[in-house]
Design a protein around this motif. Structure first.
Motif, PDB file in Angstrom:
ATOM      1  N   UNK A 109       0.859  -1.201   0.000  1.00 46.32           N
ATOM      2  CA  UNK A 109       0.000   0.000   0.000  1.00 46.32           C
ATOM      3  C   UNK A 109       0.888   1.241   0.000  1.00 46.32           C
ATOM      4  N   UNK A 110       1.898   1.199   0.863  1.00 39.02           N
ATOM      5  CA  UNK A 110       2.804   2.346   0.980  1.00 39.02           C
ATOM      6  C   UNK A 110       3.478   2.631  -0.369  1.00 39.02           C
ATOM      7  N   UNK A 111       3.913   1.580  -1.027  1.00 36.84           N
ATOM      8  CA  UNK A 111       4.578   1.754  -2.328  1.00 36.84           C
ATOM      9  C   UNK A 111       3.642   2.420  -3.337  1.00 36.84           C
ATOM     10  N   UNK A 112       2.365   2.016  -3.287  1.00 32.47           N
ATOM     11  CA  UNK A 112       1.391   2.612  -4.222  1.00 32.47           C
ATOM     12  C   UNK A 112       1.216   4.110  -3.954  1.00 32.47           C
ATOM     13  N   UNK A 113       1.101   4.463  -2.674  1.00 30.19           N
ATOM     14  CA  UNK A 113       0.883   5.882  -2.341  1.00 30.19           C
ATOM     15  C   UNK A 113       2.097   6.710  -2.807  1.00 30.19           C
ATOM     16  N   UNK A 114       3.282   6.197  -2.530  1.00 28.84           N
ATOM     17  CA  UNK A 114       4.501   6.926  -2.917  1.00 28.84           C
ATOM     18  C   UNK A 114       4.585   7.020  -4.451  1.00 28.84           C
ATOM     19  N   UNK A 115       4.273   5.913  -5.134  1.00 34.41           N
ATOM     20  CA  UNK A 115       4.345   5.931  -6.604  1.00 34.41           C
ATOM     21  C   UNK A 115       3.389   6.975  -7.183  1.00 34.41           C
ATOM     22  N   UNK A 116       2.193   7.025  -6.630  1.00 32.99           N
ATOM     23  CA  UNK A 116       1.218   7.979  -7.174  1.00 32.99           C
ATOM     24  C   UNK A 116       1.571   9.420  -6.821  1.00 32.99           C
ATOM     25  N   UNK A 117       2.108   9.622  -5.635  1.00 30.83           N
ATOM     26  CA  UNK A 117       2.580  10.979  -5.318  1.00 30.83           C
ATOM     27  C   UNK A 117       3.729  11.354  -6.258  1.00 30.83           C
ATOM     28  N   UNK A 118       4.545  10.361  -6.594  1.00 30.75           N
ATOM     29  CA  UNK A 118       5.624  10.602  -7.567  1.00 30.75           C
ATOM     30  C   UNK A 118       5.058  10.987  -8.936  1.00 30.75           C
ATOM     31  N   UNK A 119       3.944  10.375  -9.310  1.00 27.73           N
ATOM     32  CA  UNK A 119       3.335  10.706 -10.610  1.00 27.73           C
ATOM     33  C   UNK A 119       2.991  12.193 -10.672  1.00 27.73           C
ATOM     34  N   UNK A 120       2.396  12.696  -9.579  1.00 25.94           N
ATOM     35  CA  UNK A 120       2.037  14.122  -9.552  1.00 25.94           C
ATOM     36  C   UNK A 120       3.300  14.978  -9.607  1.00 25.94           C
ATOM     37  N   UNK A 121       4.330  14.557  -8.888  1.00 30.71           N
ATOM     38  CA  UNK A 121       5.593  15.325  -8.889  1.00 30.71           C
ATOM     39  C   UNK A 121       6.242  15.287 -10.272  1.00 30.71           C
ATOM     40  N   UNK A 122       6.120  14.152 -10.969  1.00 29.22           N
ATOM     41  CA  UNK A 122       6.690  14.051 -12.318  1.00 29.22           C
ATOM     42  C   UNK A 122       6.027  15.066 -13.248  1.00 29.22           C
ATOM     43  N   UNK A 148      -0.359  24.640  -9.511  1.00 29.06           N
ATOM     44  CA  UNK A 148      -0.255  24.451  -8.051  1.00 29.06           C
ATOM     45  C   UNK A 148       0.747  23.333  -7.793  1.00 29.06           C
ATOM     46  N   UNK A 149       1.608  23.577  -6.838  1.00 28.37           N
ATOM     47  CA  UNK A 149       2.608  22.577  -6.454  1.00 28.37           C
ATOM     48  C   UNK A 149       1.876  21.357  -5.867  1.00 28.37           C
ATOM     49  N   UNK A 150       2.145  20.151  -6.327  1.00 31.01           N
ATOM     50  CA  UNK A 150       1.425  19.009  -5.747  1.00 31.01           C
ATOM     51  C   UNK A 150       1.825  18.737  -4.300  1.00 31.01           C
ATOM     52  N   UNK A 151       0.861  18.300  -3.517  1.00 32.66           N
ATOM     53  CA  UNK A 151       1.127  17.866  -2.147  1.00 32.66           C
ATOM     54  C   UNK A 151       1.052  16.343  -2.108  1.00 32.66           C
ATOM     55  N   UNK A 152      -0.055  15.813  -2.636  1.00 33.95           N
ATOM     56  CA  UNK A 152      -0.244  14.365  -2.691  1.00 33.95           C
ATOM     57  C   UNK A 152      -0.188  13.937  -4.163  1.00 33.95           C
ATOM     58  N   UNK A 153      -1.240  13.298  -4.650  1.00 31.60           N
ATOM     59  CA  UNK A 153      -1.157  12.714  -5.992  1.00 31.60           C
ATOM     60  C   UNK A 153      -1.935  13.496  -7.038  1.00 31.60           C
ATOM     61  N   UNK A 154      -2.293  14.736  -6.728  1.00 29.84           N
ATOM     62  CA  UNK A 154      -2.974  15.602  -7.694  1.00 29.84           C
ATOM     63  C   UNK A 154      -1.982  16.643  -8.197  1.00 29.84           C
ATOM     64  N   UNK A 155      -1.988  16.883  -9.499  1.00 26.63           N
ATOM     65  CA  UNK A 155      -1.168  17.969 -10.037  1.00 26.63           C
ATOM     66  C   UNK A 155      -2.009  18.798 -10.991  1.00 26.63           C
TER      67      UNK A 155
END
Ligand SMILES: Cc1ncc(COP(=O)(O)O)c(C=O)c1O
Length: 492
Positions: free
Chosen positions: A380-393, A408-415
């Protein structure tokens, strides 16, 4: 001579599943253009009058396969990043089926109901709550918020010597619930349902960080306290649907605690963010929350219809949703057994406790258990980090490409970002262009996402919670925006 009309089949489950399976398998391959677009092809075929004589099992299954499944919504497509929704993974789907067949009731002593309760304890542990916290699975985040706020109302009433779930809200003086203007609108609806009224919501503006303005909150609290108003709850937003921002929850917890007000945290979408160390601090100490709403049917990709409410004090929650037991179900008063009984029907106590608005309900935790058992907390943790990475990408690319603008600078998985041809400055024109891009990329079918407004400007808004999505899908979305944006800007 009597004619048998009730021809419901009960003897060939395998046959029924076999009949449907090819269409389901085809659907989850997500091949070809999205068939769900061609509404004119399926609606007339389905839009019939109530049949007097049933068509029989095989015809129903054929319609399910060719009309419903084939024209389903592709929220599980790896390129789907719209709104805050997705499709379940395999074990969640299988658990749902098993639940429908073998765990049809959350009452009684079945293995499925035991697992339902176990899943809640695992969820509590996964999110870092003390084991003394309790919870219940709900139909979704809306109901989870309703349950948390129902407990808050009970708490506020009991402080006044009242019992609101039994006697109503008489005795409350102009009740108030505090939240930011970005809090999800279902919070207001909960207050309507609870009889406090949507107007009891005191929405506090955002500060320069885009989260609740603490000074203005304090001022509102002071004003209402001086006026003798009943202060029911402070609601923190742990991941708003527009931008994914998280209120300063540690501060809100301190403010609420000092004033003896209930702290409810809406983490329906973003609550899972506590599992990403990079943003963990924003959530404060979860042990300070009085109630928490979270949606396993969002980031955990459980089947839709799976929310969860978690509270510090199970006693308040139980009193908030208690019922007077009728004669016919007096067995519900039987204490939880410890040993084996003659029949599972002799013991009621293994499933989700009676902490919510449902009486009959599926064991929603079964799918949660299956998912947690399959991938573990690290999955689960890996998924959350991966998706937050997607927004950062996406944010990185928006910063580095001159025809993109990060809104807006992403905080979680929204960009939130937009396409901005070099030299274009008119926001009205840019809004129209980006809206056209959004629809243009959907029509091409490789990626589907959604939109919002940021500072009044139209923003393309991917939200990554889809278990099938990776960084490659974030890149594909940006590529699509660039390709469609270039075409449209050149044409227009
Ligand atoms: C922050 C937040 N709260 C509440 C809800 C409502 O949850 P549900 O749709 O599961 O009822 C949502 C849904 O997106 C949400 O994002």
């Amino acid at each position: 001579m009597s004619v048998i009309c009730d021809r419901a089949t009960t003897h060939d489950l395998s046959g029924a599943i076999r009949a449907l399976l090819p269409s389901l398998e085809r659907f989850v391959r997500f091949e070809g253009p999205d068939p769900a677009r061609s509404r004119s092809q399926w609606q007339p075929a389905l839009d019939g009058a109530l049949p007097v004589t049933g068509v029989g099992r095989d015809a129903v299954l054929a319609e399910l396969a060719s009309l419903v499944v084939a024209n389903g919504l592709r929220t599980g497509h790896p390129g789907f990043s719209g709104w805050v929704t997705t499709m379940p993974t395999d074990v969640g789907i299988a658990a749902d089926l098993a639940q429908a067949i073998a765990v049809p009731q959350r009452w009684w002593a079945t293995a499925g109901n035991f697992v339902d309760d176990l899943a809640m304890r695992w969820l509590i542990a996964l999110l870092g709550f003390p084991a003394s916290f309790a919870g219940t699975f709900t139909a979704g985040g809306s109901t989870a918020n309703l349950i948390g706020l129902g407990a808050a109302r009970q708490h506020a009433g009991e402080r006044l010597g009242l019992h609101p779930s039994r006697d109503g809200n008489d005795g409350f003086v102009e009740p108030r619930v505090y939240c930011s203007t970005e809090t999800h609108h279902v919070v207001g609806r909960s207050l309507g349902v609870l009889g406090l009224g949507r107007r009891s919501l005191r929405e506090v503006p955002l500060d320069r960080h885009g989260t609740i303005d603490l000074d203005r909150l304090q001022a509102a609290l002071d004003e209402d306290a001086a006026a003798g108003r009943t202060q029911v709850a402070v609601v923190a937003c742990a991941g708003d649907v527009n931008l994914g921002r998280v209120d300063p929850i540690a501060e809100l917890a301190r403010i609420a605690r000092e004033r003896g007000i209930w702290l409810h945290v809406d983490g329906a979408y973003g609550g899972w963010g506590v599992l990403d160390e990079r943003v963990r601090e924003r959530f404060g100490d979860v042990a300070t929350y009085d109630s928490f709403a979270i949606d396993p049917h969002k980031w955990l990709a459980a089947p839709v219809g799976t929310g969860a409410a978690i509270v510090r004090d199970a006693g308040v929650l139980a009193r908030a949703f208690e019922v007077e037991t009728g004669a016919y179900d007096r067995e519900r008063q039987v204490p939880v057994g410890t040993g084996d009984t003659g029949s599972p029907f002799d013991e009621l106590g293994l499933g989700t406790p009676d902490f919510g608005v449902d009486f009959s309900a599926p064991a929603r935790g079964l799918a949660v258990w299956a998912i947690l058992r399959e991938i573990g907390s690290s999955g689960v943790q890996e998924r959350i980090v991966r998706h937050n990475d997607c927004a950062r990408r996406i944010a990185d690319r928006a910063r580095s490409v001159d025809t993109l603008q990060l809104l807006a600078e992403p905080v979680l998985s929204i960009c939130c970002f937009r396409y901005r041809p070099v030299g274009w400055t008119d926001d009205v024109r840019l809004d129209a262009l980006n809206e056209a891009i959004l629809h243009g990329i959907r029509a091409r079918g490789r990626t589907v996402t959604s939109s919002t407004k940021v500072g009044g400007r139209f923003a393309i808004r991917p939200c990554f919670i889809n278990p099938r999505s990776t960084l490659a899908d974030a890149d594909a979305l940006v590529d699509e925006v660039l390709a469609v944006g270039k075409d449209l800007a050149t044409a227009g």
